[in-house]
Motif scaffolding. Structure first.
Motif: not given
Length: 264
Positions: A55-61, A74-77, A98-112
């Motif tokens: 997934a070359n375009d996966l966004a992660v900070r 991030a949120e892991i499981n 399972t890896v998901t972005p932080m839920r309290a803040f608006p998603v920019v892209r993927d995990l960011v």
């Protein structure tokens, strides 16, 4: 599909099932990936391998990969964590991670996520007020006083405490009135600083915490303390003492009388 094979006795690589959130502000979904895992790796290593191979375009900070920059939150499981400090060895080889972005803040892209809310709150906290007549370099403090606030200086601003606080996480309408545990801790640090002269300049930090930054919203569930990667006792050492001082200032009749006398 059958479960991924576990690691061999000699510690060689195995394949893990990762479920990663892909999407942006308009929506997204969880996608499954099978990724190679090596001994001693952390979740961020696997995310990087996934980014490099599938997934070359996966966004992660991320930045330091050493648990000091706070970027890779991030949120892991379902649990708020730093990806660089979460070892793969804590998961069973056949467990889906399972890896998901932080839920309290608006998603920019993927995990960011967009964490600008936190910087807005940071700017609302009045800074340290130096003692009048003292220049920089002339401050003197006892070591025991330094130790009281030193714990809070360990904060790396990963914002995991902000993310897990249900006042922010579950109630978007509270964000305007509530600074969150990270910045209430900042107020507590300044309020207990023996050289802070805010009161002499007319700034009552305890009253401001209550009236302007939403201290009363906090119901001390300690969820912020539980996710802090620096093991700062946010609730016990910052929020509860700040609440006690705010209540004393507002309701203690002797404090009230003393304030009246001083004003005269």
């Amino acid at each position: 599909m059958s479960a991924a094979p576990g690691p061999k006795a000699n510690g060689s690589a195995y394949t893990a099932r990762f479920r990663v959130w892909r999407g942006d502000a308009d929506g997204g979904e969880l996608r499954d990936f099978d990724v190679e895992v090596h001994e001693g790796e952390v979740v961020l290593d696997i995310i990087h391998r996934l980014q490099a191979t599938q997934a070359n375009d996966l966004a992660v900070r991320w930045n330091c990969k050493a648990g000091k920059c706070g970027s890779c939150s991030a949120e892991i499981n379902g649990r708020p964590r730093l990806m660089c400090m979460t070892r793969m060895s804590v998961f069973a080889p056949d467990e889906t991670v399972t890896v998901t972005p932080m839920r309290a803040f608006p998603v920019v892209r993927d995990l960011v996520t967009d964490v600008s809310f936190n910087y807005t709150k940071a700017r609302e906290i009045p800074s340290f007020v130096p003692p009048p007549g003292l220049r920089a370099g002339e401050y003197r403090m006892r070591q025991e006083d330094v130790g009281r606030s030193q714990e809070f200086r360990k904060c790396i601003e990963c914002f995991l405490c902000q993310n897990t606080c249900h006042v922010v996480r579950d109630h978007e309408e509270n964000k305007q009135a509530f600074a969150g545990p990270r910045f209430l801790m900042r107020i507590a640090e300044l309020d207990m600083h023996p050289l802070d002269s805010a009161e002499e300049s007319g700034l009552d930090r305890k009253s401001a915490a209550q009236e302007e930054h939403g201290l009363g919203y906090c119901n001390i569930t300690k969820c912020c303390t539980e996710v802090c990667p620096e093991n700062i006792k946010i609730t016990d050492n910052a929020l509860i003492p700040l609440k006690e001082r705010a209540v004393d200032r507002k309701y203690d009749p002797l404090v009230w009388l003393g304030n009246k006398i001083r004003r005269r």
